[in-house]
Design a protein around this motif. Structure first.
Motif, PDB file in Angstrom:
ATOM      1  N   ILE A  58       0.798  -1.121   0.010  1.00  0.00           N
ATOM      2  CA  ILE A  58      -0.011   0.042  -0.041  1.00  0.00           C
ATOM      3  C   ILE A  58       0.806   1.288  -0.034  1.00  0.00           C
ATOM      4  O   ILE A  58       0.478   2.343  -0.800  1.00  0.00           O
ATOM      5  CB  ILE A  58      -0.985  -0.161   1.072  1.00  0.00           C
ATOM      6  N   ALA A  59       1.929   1.315   0.836  1.00  0.00           N
ATOM      7  CA  ALA A  59       2.978   2.437   1.008  1.00  0.00           C
ATOM      8  C   ALA A  59       3.395   2.696  -0.489  1.00  0.00           C
ATOM      9  O   ALA A  59       3.641   3.667  -0.883  1.00  0.00           O
ATOM     10  CB  ALA A  59       3.768   2.126   2.011  1.00  0.00           C
ATOM     11  N   VAL A  60       4.256   1.432  -1.105  1.00  0.00           N
ATOM     12  CA  VAL A  60       4.590   1.717  -2.421  1.00  0.00           C
ATOM     13  C   VAL A  60       3.734   2.360  -3.395  1.00  0.00           C
ATOM     14  O   VAL A  60       4.001   3.104  -4.382  1.00  0.00           O
ATOM     15  CB  VAL A  60       5.184   0.247  -2.974  1.00  0.00           C
ATOM     16  N   GLU A  61       2.364   1.821  -3.586  1.00  0.00           N
ATOM     17  CA  GLU A  61       1.464   2.218  -4.425  1.00  0.00           C
ATOM     18  C   GLU A  61       1.128   3.849  -4.025  1.00  0.00           C
ATOM     19  O   GLU A  61       0.820   4.391  -5.052  1.00  0.00           O
ATOM     20  CB  GLU A  61       0.123   1.344  -4.356  1.00  0.00           C
ATOM     21  N   LYS A  62       0.938   3.994  -2.958  1.00  0.00           N
ATOM     22  CA  LYS A  62       0.732   5.487  -2.627  1.00  0.00           C
ATOM     23  C   LYS A  62       1.837   6.308  -3.110  1.00  0.00           C
ATOM     24  O   LYS A  62       1.570   7.591  -3.744  1.00  0.00           O
ATOM     25  CB  LYS A  62       0.518   5.550  -0.960  1.00  0.00           C
ATOM     26  N   ALA A  63       3.164   5.878  -2.928  1.00  0.00           N
ATOM     27  CA  ALA A  63       4.248   6.639  -3.430  1.00  0.00           C
ATOM     28  C   ALA A  63       4.305   6.761  -4.868  1.00  0.00           C
ATOM     29  O   ALA A  63       4.527   7.909  -5.578  1.00  0.00           O
ATOM     30  CB  ALA A  63       5.653   5.857  -2.964  1.00  0.00           C
ATOM     31  N   GLN A  64       4.117   5.741  -5.489  1.00  0.00           N
ATOM     32  CA  GLN A  64       3.988   5.837  -7.091  1.00  0.00           C
ATOM     33  C   GLN A  64       2.679   6.800  -7.549  1.00  0.00           C
ATOM     34  O   GLN A  64       2.910   7.587  -8.462  1.00  0.00           O
ATOM     35  CB  GLN A  64       3.785   4.493  -7.769  1.00  0.00           C
ATOM     36  N   ASN A  65       1.733   6.697  -6.906  1.00  0.00           N
ATOM     37  CA  ASN A  65       0.652   7.650  -7.085  1.00  0.00           C
ATOM     38  C   ASN A  65       1.030   9.230  -7.050  1.00  0.00           C
ATOM     39  O   ASN A  65       0.689   9.855  -7.659  1.00  0.00           O
ATOM     40  CB  ASN A  65      -0.679   7.190  -6.431  1.00  0.00           C
TER      41      ASN A  65
END
Length: 284
Positions: A58-65
């Motif tokens: 979730i954190a990685v996806e948030k960072a990418q977004n």
């Protein structure tokens, strides 16, 4: 009767066997508790690991977004600038966005024509740039030859124009897909990582002055970094920026340690219905 005594008759004793059975039952119960405890502990550990993995994803996806949001913010800045010279793109212009949860988005905008185009630059400029960033003359020659060969291989595999006709492509070619730009042999500047002799150190030195987005043979010193300006001087091949091509990089770091970066190359247009065209959009 004298000299005699009576004894009380008793039944058979089960104390010994009963005690053994109770001991075995107790041992089995203890082992069952141990096994059950191990099973429960394993399940808890697995659940904890899965929860941590889910949080990390979730954190990685948030960072990418957030990185993509930074790219979009830069595009909005370019589109809303009445005079693009206000951005002062001498080498690069940047800004940082800090969100309420302490997330940080660092965005850099470069004029692509202040960089050296892998698909268009002639061999002398490529070689001069490689030397300017610290490669030996032999490594610079190897790098240049590999870039030129990559163009030819790309044309043969894609069925595009022949290498001799590549330099005749129009600055804004007609495309069949709206808001898209035809892919050239070198699709992103990071493609050079696959070349022989390009390790992490060489890659880090070469990337800042390279692009796939300008589509001009030279590089405009006014919008170039120091190494590109030096290469232009050495090669004697200055360029002129059409001021419509930009490379954007957005890097994100979250408080928990998750990081992400997105690179985009685009052209601005004078079309109000489609004010920009994406050359490439790359997550790394």
């Amino acid at each position: 009767m004298t000299g005699s005594h009576k004894t009380k008759a008793t039944g058979p004793s089960y104390a010994g066997p009963m005690a053994g059975q109770r001991g075995v039952a107790l041992l089995l119960a203890v082992w069952a508790v141990i096994l059950l405890g191990g099973l429960v502990g394993g399940l808890l550990m697995t659940a904890g690991s899965e929860a941590r993995l889910a949080r990390n994803l979730i954190a990685v996806e948030k960072a990418q977004n957030l990185a993509e949001a930074g790219i979009n913010r830069a595009i909005l800045l370019l589109l809303s600038s009445d005079d693009l010279a206000e951005l002062e793109l001498g080498g690069a212009a940047g800004f940082t966005l800090r969100l309420d949860d302490a997330a940080e988005i660092a965005v850099t905008i470069r004029d692509s024509c202040g960089q050296i185009d892998l698909n268009w630059a002639p061999a002398p400029l490529l070689s001069a740039y490689a030397v300017a960033v610290g490669l030996s003359p032999a490594s610079a020659r190897q790098f240049t030859e590999a870039v030129i060969a990559g163009r030819e291989d790309g044309h043969r595999s894609s069925g595009n124009l022949s290498p001799s006709g590549f330099g005749q492509l129009p600055a804004l070619p007609q495309v069949a897909v709206p808001n898209a730009i035809p892919v050239a042999p070198w699709q992103t500047r990071r493609d050079i990582a696959r070349l022989p002799g390009i390790g992490p150190q060489e890659l880090a030195a070469l990337l800042p002055g390279l692009t796939v987005n300008c589509r001009e043979q030279g590089a405009d010193p006014q919008y170039a970094g120091a190494d590109v300006r030096r290469a232009v001087t050495l090669s004697g091949l200055p360029g002129r920026s059409h001021r419509l091509a930009y490379d954007i990089v957005a890097e994100v770091k979250l408080p928990g340690g998750a990081v992400a970066a997105t690179e985009a190359a685009l052209w601005l247009t004078r079309d109000s219905d489609a004010p920009y065209r994406i050359v490439h959009w790359y997550r790394r």
